[in-house]
Scaffold this active site. Structure first.
Site, PDB file in Angstrom:
ATOM      1  N   ARG A   1       1.047  -1.243  -0.078  1.00  0.00           N
ATOM      2  CA  ARG A   1       0.017   0.084  -0.075  1.00  0.00           C
ATOM      3  C   ARG A   1       0.938   1.384   0.046  1.00  0.00           C
ATOM      4  NH1 ARG A   1      -4.431  -0.066   4.157  1.00  0.00           N
ATOM      5  NH2 ARG A   1      -6.109   0.087   2.578  1.00  0.00           N
ATOM      6  N   THR A   2       0.496   2.108  -0.753  1.00  0.00           N
ATOM      7  CA  THR A   2       1.180   3.636  -0.930  1.00  0.00           C
ATOM      8  C   THR A   2       0.166   4.540  -0.261  1.00  0.00           C
ATOM      9  OG1 THR A   2       2.327   3.230  -2.962  1.00  0.00           O
ATOM     10  CG2 THR A   2       2.027   5.393  -2.187  1.00  0.00           C
TER      11      THR A   2
ATOM     12  N   GLU B   1      -3.242  12.526  15.076  1.00  0.00           N
ATOM     13  CA  GLU B   1      -4.369  13.566  15.039  1.00  0.00           C
ATOM     14  C   GLU B   1      -4.338  14.078  16.762  1.00  0.00           C
ATOM     15  OE1 GLU B   1      -5.268  10.257  14.675  1.00  0.00           O
ATOM     16  OE2 GLU B   1      -5.251  10.252  12.487  1.00  0.00           O
TER      17      GLU B   1
ATOM     18  N   SER C   1      -5.653   6.020   5.777  1.00  0.00           N
ATOM     19  CA  SER C   1      -5.736   5.445   4.345  1.00  0.00           C
ATOM     20  C   SER C   1      -7.158   5.315   3.988  1.00  0.00           C
ATOM     21  CB  SER C   1      -5.028   3.938   4.456  1.00  0.00           C
ATOM     22  OG  SER C   1      -5.612   3.163   5.454  1.00  0.00           O
TER      23      SER C   1
END
Length: 276
Positions: free
Chosen positions: A96-97, A197, A216
């Site tokens: 996954r990028t 966050e 993501s």
């Protein structure tokens, strides 16, 4: 011909043509012409690949057009073709990028567009994320019912208008609930990252209807819908979000929560995939 150092997805390339080239690579390297379902394995979900079915072939992601080596620990960097006991072919994406890598949205969603080009009509997106509901605990899997995209970006280019009603398909969530009726669900908020966050941002996400915070999935889900795929989303709650828990957040905590839960959640995911 591309300039030295250029990436196959850089403009003016057609990202869908690059995805088709990647799908052709996968067919050639795995010997499987068409896949039925695709699964992106996020943090904590990696062991599911062993349980879904028989591995036909495993390919380093860097051998497939447009894919890069994952930047994050917990992502394996391979693409695997698996045959389920029911005879269906599942494409397992362990590469996954993330948006925060600053490679652009095209590269973030390339795996999803490639999955669609291989023939997959169902996209299963998994991740490790922070939980806002204080009734949740680390190691708990949660269904994604909807998302809020806080990246201020989109994989759609130009005047492309895609309906996102029922983006996370109720039909697929019902299948997951038939496997485990105790599954809770929530709205996923994709922040840009890579910083976690702040407590105030978590309260903002809660105020606008969010239950899960992460980095993501939302952009990938939009691209999957554009490609005509049905989407099923799972979050592994690896920690309570900032301000919900009094403890500081760390990536090691995410990895450890995934390691502790991987057997149980991988078995759940494998059973769900077997019913799709």
């Amino acid at each position: 011909m591309t300039l030295e150092g250029a990436h196959p997805l850089d403009p003016p390339a057609d990202p869908f043509a690059v995805a088709q080239a990647a799908a052709d690579d996968i067919a050639r390297l795995t010997g499987v012409e068409r896949h039925d379902v695709a699964v992106t394995l996020g943090s904590g979900w990696g062991k599911a690949a062993e349980l879904i079915g028989e591995t036909v072939a495993t390919v380093p992601a860097t051998e497939v057009t447009g894919f890069s080596r994952p930047a994050l620990e917990g992502h394996v960097g391979t693409i695997r073709s698996v045959r389920t006991p029911q005879g269906r072919h599942v494409l397992i994406i362990g590469a996954r990028t993330h948006y925060y890598e600053n490679h652009g949205v095209r590269r973030v969603v390339h795996s999803v567009r490639t999955a669609a080009a291989t023939g997959a009509r169902v996209m299963v997106l998994t991740n490790g994320a922070g939980g806002i509901k204080d009734t949740w605990s680390p190691g708990q899997p949660v269904l994604i019912s909807d998302h809020i995209n806080l990246t201020a970006d989109s994989p759609l280019e130009g005047a492309t208008f895609i309906d996102l009603t029922d983006l996370y398909a109720q039909r697929l969530r019902d299948i997951a609930l038939s496997v485990d009726p105790s599954l809770d669900s929530g709205v996923y908020c994709q922040f840009r990252g890579p910083h976690y966050e702040t407590p105030a941002e978590v309260q903002m996400a809660k105020a606008i209807g969010g239950d899960i915070v992460g980095m993501s999935t939302a952009l990938e889900a939009i691209a999957a819908r554009q490609a005509g795929m049905e989407v099923l989303g799972f979050s592994l709650i690896t920690n309570l979000a900032a301000g919900i828990s009094a403890d500081p957040l760390s990536h090691q905590e995410v990895i450890e929560a995934g390691r502790m839960a991987e057997g149980r959640i991988s078995a759940l995911l494998a059973e769900v995939v077997g019913k799709l």
